[in-house]
Design an enzyme around this catalytic site. Structure first.
Site, short mmCIF file in Angstrom:
data_model
loop_
_atom_site.label_atom_id
_atom_site.label_comp_id
_atom_site.label_asym_id
_atom_site.label_seq_id
_atom_site.Cartn_x
_atom_site.Cartn_y
_atom_site.Cartn_z
N GLU A 1 -19.93 46.96 -12.68
CA GLU A 1 -19.06 48.15 -12.91
C GLU A 1 -17.78 47.90 -13.49
OE1 GLU A 1 -20.02 51.46 -10.59
OE2 GLU A 1 -21.43 50.07 -9.37
N ARG B 1 -25.39 40.09 0.56
CA ARG B 1 -24.26 40.07 -0.12
C ARG B 1 -23.38 39.00 0.56
NH1 ARG B 1 -21.10 45.49 0.10
NH2 ARG B 1 -19.62 44.32 -0.85
N LYS C 1 -14.60 47.41 -3.01
CA LYS C 1 -13.42 47.78 -4.37
C LYS C 1 -12.63 48.86 -3.81
CE LYS C 1 -16.32 46.64 -8.15
NZ LYS C 1 -16.76 46.83 -9.46
#
Length: 796
Positions: A284, A504, A514
Site C-alpha cells: 500500500e 511476518r 506503519k
C-alpha cells in the site's frame, strides 16, 4: 507472539473436549489442537459426520485419519466417504487409503459409485479360508528359502501376503495371527542359532547404515559449497495443480461451501499464462517500506525467479486519503535497489472500472446491499451478530443507491456497499464486509474520476484474479480472511489463485507497524523515514546496509509459518558479512589523541602503502606518516596491564603499515591525557600490539575532519510490542554524535553512500549530509569482538 487470551484458552479447551468425545486419547487431542489448520479440518469432519456429541473409538480413529490424509482436491466428495465410515462400510485404515488414492485422481469430477466402492474394498468379504489359501501360496513360493534361511527371511513375507488378491481388505489382526502361527508351525520356536543369526544380521545392517551415513556426511561436507540452496517453495502446488479446494466455508445455517477452481477455470488460466508461476508484491503506498517488506519481496519475487515465472509490482491504492505520490516513487526506487525487477507495475486503481462493474454484478445476484449504518453501529451489530436493518432491501433499491453514491449524491459516511455474507458465522471476516465507501478525496493515481472507493477486502482478491496470479502469498494475519477472499471470487465466478500465508518478520528492539513508524517520524522522535535507527529500507540503506545483506538475512530467516522475533544481531551478522567482502579498508580515529614522534624529522612526510583488502588483494592506497600522528584515545593507558596491547609508558606497539614506536611519556590537562611523547624504535620481533593512526599534515596530506554518528538500537526492550508506553522505551543513547574525528586523506575521494571498514573501529558509510567542508560518516555496525579486534569505546 501475542499472549493467549481467555477466548483462545476457551476455544482450545472446547476443541480438546470435542476431540476426546470421539475417543481420541488426550495426547492426540492436544497435538491436534496445536495445529490450527488440522484442528479446523477435524472439527469440520466431526460436524459433517454428525457426531458432535461423540462416537465410538473405531469411528474416531477413522475420522482422525480422514482429517490427516483426505486429498484436498476432492473435498466435494468427502461427505460420501464419511457416510461410508459411519455406515460401517469402511472399517480399516487400508480401506481409507484405497479410497483416498481413488479420490485424488477423481478430484472434483463426478464420482463413479462402483469405482469408489471397489477402491475401498466396500462389500468385499475375506473369509478365513481365503486367508489360508493366500498364505499357502506365499509359503509354496518361498518354502525352500524359508527352510534354509529360517527366521532371517520372514519379515518380507508378510507384505507379499497382503499384496495377494483382496488380502488388503482382510481383518489385519486375524491375517497377522494366522501368518505368525503358520511360520511357527513350519519352523518351530526360535533356536539359539536363530537368535545369533538375527543379532549378527542386525549388527551387519547397523554397520552398513553407519558407513552409509558417514559417506553421506563426507559427501555433504565436500560438496555443500556447490549444492544449490533447497527450494523453499517446493511444498506449494504448481500452477497446473491449482484445482484443490482452497477453503471450506461453514455457514451458520448449516450449508457448506467448498471452494475450488473448476476444470474449465484452471484450463483457461493455464492457457492464458502458459502455466507460469505468477506472483505479485502488493504494497500500500501509504508509507515507507521496512524490512518486513524486504521479506515479502524475497518471497514474491523470489518464487517467480526460482520457477522462471513473473512477478508484478502492484500498488494496492484503494485509500486516497492515506496515499501519496512520494510513497509510490519511494517504493519503485526501493524495489529496484533491492535488486528486484517487476515484469510490470500496476495499480489496483487501474481496475476501478472492472471493480465497479463487479460490484454491480454482486448486487444484482443478491450478494451485496447498500447500508446506512455508521461505523459504530456496524461494530455494535457485528459484536451482537445481528443483521443490518437494510440487509434485505430490494435489489433495485440498492442498485439505485449505489449509482447515487457513484455520482456523488450521497454524503460521505452516509452509506456503504456491504457484501451479504453470513453475520452469524464463526469467522468474523464473514460479517458482511464493506465493499465500497464514499470518500471525496482526489486519488494520487486515478485523479478525480471517483468519489467511491473499493475496500481492501473487495479489491485484493479480485485484482489477484484479474492479473492471473497463480500464488497469492501474504503474512499470517491475513489467514482469517481466506474465507472472505474465496467466497467473493466464488460468487463472482472468477479464477481463484492459491493463497498461502507465512509468518511476518519481526526483529527485536524495533517496530514494524506503519502507524508507529509514522508517529516516530511525524512527531520528531527520529530524523525522517530514513533515520538509520529505523528498520525502514531507506533507513538501512542510509546506515550502510547492502541489499545483498538484507536478502541474505531474509533467506536465512526462511519462509515458514512459525511466528517469532528474530534477534537484531542476526541482521547485523549478515550486514557485517557482506560488508567484509565489499567494503574497502581505511584508517580513521574517532577520538584523536596527539602523538609526537620525537626522532621523526620535522616536516618530513613518509608515505606508506596501506592495504585496501589486507590478506586478499595487493591493492593499496597512500597514507602519509609524519612527526605528529593521532591514535585512538582508548589505545593509551597510564598504567600497563596484562593482555593489554595498546600504548602505555615504556611500552612499544606497531603502527599499522608503519613502524614500531615506544611511549616515552604523556602530558595532561587536568584529568585528561592530551598528548603522548614517543620515539621510533627498531625491533627484532614485532610487538603484539598493532594500532591504527592518522597523521597530521598540510595540503593533500592533511587529514579529513569528520562528524561520526554512532547508531544503536532505537528501543531498549527486545519486544517493544509488549511495552505499554512504547515511546518511553526509546533509548536516548541510540545516537551518539562524535565531532572531530580524523580520517586518512584517501577519504576525500569518497562519494555519498560509499562504504568502508575503518580498521579496528567498524563499518561506516558516507552520509548524504556530507559537504566539501564537513564529512559525515554513519556507523553501519561494529566489528566482531575477538582477541585481536575490539570496538572503539567511549573513553570513560
Amino acid at each position: 507472539m501475542g499472549k493467549e487470551t481467555e477466548e483462545d484458552v476457551k476455544r482450545r479447551e472446547d476443541l480438546v473436549a470435542r476431540f476426546k468425545a470421539i475417543n481420541l486419547d488426550e495426547k492426540t487431542a492436544l497435538n491436534a489442537v496445536r495445529n490450527n489448520k488440522f484442528s479446523r479440518n477435524l472439527s469440520s469432519i466431526i460436524d459433517e459426520a454428525g457426531v458432535r456429541e461423540g462416537c465410538d473409538r473405531k469411528y474416531g480413529n477413522l475420522l482422525y485419519t480422514t482429517a490427516s490424509k483426505f486429498p484436498p482436491n476432492a473435498l466435494v466428495h468427502r461427505p460420501v466417504l464419511l457416510r461410508s465410515i459411519m455406515n460401517d462400510e469402511l472399517k480399516s485404515i487400508s480401506q481409507l487409503d484405497g479410497c483416498f488414492e481413488y479420490l485424488k485422481g477423481v478430484g472434483e469430477e463426478p464420482l463413479d459409485s462402483e469405482s469408489f466402492r471397489r477402491s475401498g474394498g466396500i462389500g468385499v468379504t475375506v473369509l478365513e479360508e481365503d486367508i489360508d489359501a493366500a498364505l499357502q501360496k506365499v509359503i509354496d513360493g518361498e518354502g525352500e528359502r524359508l527352510i534354509t534361511e529360517r527366521y532371517t527371511c520372514v519379515n518380507p513375507l508378510l507384505p507379499k501376503l497382503k499384496a495377494i488378491g483382496n488380502m488388503r481388505w482382510a481383518d489385519q489382526k486375524l491375517l497377522k495371527a494366522k501368518f505368525d502361527a503358520k511360520i511357527l508351525e513350519i519352523l518351530g520356536p526360535k533356536t539359539e542359532a536363530d537368535m545369533a543369526k538375527g543379532a549378527q544380521k542386525k549388527k551387519e545392517k547397523k554397520s552398513k547404515q553407519k558407513a552409509a551415513a558417514a559417506a553421506e556426511a563426507e559427501k555433504l561436507k565436500t560438496s555443500a559449497a556447490d549444492e544449490p540452496p533447497a527450494d523453499p517453495y517446493a511444498f506449494l502446488p504448481k500452477p497446473s495443480e491449482n484445482n484443490v479446494v482452497h477453503t471450506t466455508v461453514n455457514f451458520s445455517d448449516g450449508h457448506i461451501m467448498r471452494i475450488a477452481n473448476t476444470k474449465e477455470e484452471l484450463e483457461k488460466h493455464l492457457a492464458e499464462t502458459g502455466g507460469k508461476v505468477m506472483t505479485r508484491f502488493p504494497p500500500e503506498p501509504n508509507g515507507y517500506l521496512h524490512i518486513g517488506h524486504a521479506k515479502a519481496m524475497f518471497v514474491d519475487f523470489g518464487m517467480a525467479k526460482r520457477y522462471d515465472g513473473l512477478c508484478c509490482l502492484r500498488f494496492d491504492d484503494t485509500n486516497p486519503a492515506a496515499e501519496k505520490t512520494e510513497y509510490i516513487d519511494h517504493i519503485k526506487e526501493i524495489v529496484a535497489w533491492m535488486g528486484w525487477e517487476p515484469y510490470r507495475i500496476t495499480y489496483s486503481s487501474d481496475y476501478f472500472d472492472e471493480l465497479h462493474a463487479l460490484a454491480v454484478k454482486l448486487i444484482e445476484s443478491g450478494h451485496a446491499y447498500v447500508d446506512h449504518q455508521t461505523g459504530d453501529e456496524i461494530a455494535e451489530y457485528r459484536a451482537l451478530k445481528k443483521d443490518s436493518p437494510w440487509r434485505d432491501r430490494p435489489i433495485a433499491e440498492s442498485l439505485k443507491l449505489f449509482e447515487d453514491m457513484r455520482l456523488g449524491l450521497v454524503d460521505e459516511g452516509k452509506a456503504t456497499l456491504r457484501m451479504k455474507m453470513d453475520m452469524r458465522n464463526d469467522n468474523f471476516n464473514m460479517y458482511d464486509l464493506i465493499a465500497y465507501r464514499i470518500k471525496f478525496s482526489r486519488h494520487p493515481h486515478a485523479g478525480d474520476k471517483w468519489c467511491i472507493y473499493p475496500s481492501y477486502d473487495f479489491t485484493h482478491c479480485i485484482v489477484d484474479s484479474l492479473e492471473k496470479i497463480s500464488h497469492s502469498l501474504c503474512t499470517l494475519e491475513f489467514e482469517p480472511r481466506r474465507a472472505s477472499y474465496y467466497w467473493l471470487l466464488e460468487v463472482l465466478g472468477l479464477y481463484k489463485p492459491l493463497v498461502w500465508e507465512y509468518s511476518r518478520l519481526n526483529v527485536t528492539n524495533s517496530v514494524m507497524s506503519k502507524r508507529k513508524l509514522n508517529a516516530l517520524v511525524t512527531d520528531g522522535h527520529v530524523n525522517g523515514w530514513d533515520d538509520p535507527r529505523l528498520l525502514t529500507l531507506a533507513g538501512l540503506r542510509r546506515r550502510g546496509a547492502t541489499p545483498e545483506s538484507i536478502n541474505n538475512f531474509c533467506k536465512d530467516v526462511g519462509i515458514t509459518r512459525n511466528a517469532n522475533d528474530i534477534p537484531v544481531h542476526k541482521l547485523e551478522h549478515h550486514i557485517r558479512g557482506h560488508l567484509d567482502e565489499v567494503a574497502e579498508r581505511r584508517m580513521g580515529v574517532l577520538r584523536p589523541l596527539k602523538v609526537t614522534i620525537t626522532n621523526h624529522p620535522e616536516g618530513e612526510v613518509e608515505v606508506v602503502k596501506a592495504k585496501v583488502f589486507p590478506g586478499r588483494s595487493d591493492s593499496t592506497y597512500d597514507a602519509p606518516l609524519t612527526r605528529v600522528i593521532y591514535v585512538e584515545h582508548s589505545d593509551f593507558r597510564e598504567k600497563d596491564s596484562k593482555n593489554y596491547f595498546g600504548l602505555a609508558p615504556g611500552k612499544t606497539v606497531m603502527l599499522r603499515y608503519g613502524f614500531a614506536i615506544k611511549c616515552l611519556g604523556f602530558r595532561k590537562e587536568g584529568d585528561d591525557v592530551v598528548e603522548l611523547t614517543c620515539e621510533r624504535v627498531e625491533v627484532a620481533k614485532p610487538p603484539k600490539g598493532v594500532i591504527h593512526w592518522v597523521a597530521a599534515g598540510h595540503g593533500a596530506h592533511a587529514p579529513v575532519e569528520a562528524e561520526v554518528r554512532l547508531y544503536g538500537n532505537l528501543f531498549k526492550s527486545e519486544n517493544v510490542a509488549e511495552v505499554e508506553d512504547w515511546l518511553a522505551d526509546i533509548d536516548p543513547e541510540s545516537l551518539e554524535v562524535v565531532h572531530g574525528a580524523l580520517l586518512t586523506p584517501e577519504f576525500r575521494k569518497a562519494k555519498v553512500g560509499d562504504k568502508f571498514q575503518m580498521e579496528r573501529v567498524g563499518y561506516f558509510c558516507l552520509d548524504r549530509d556530507s559537504t566539501d567542508a564537513k564529512f559525515v560518516l554513519n556507523r553501519t555496525c561494529s566489528l566482531k569482538e575477538s582477541v585481536s579486534t575490539k570496538d572503539v569505546k567511549k573513553t570513560k
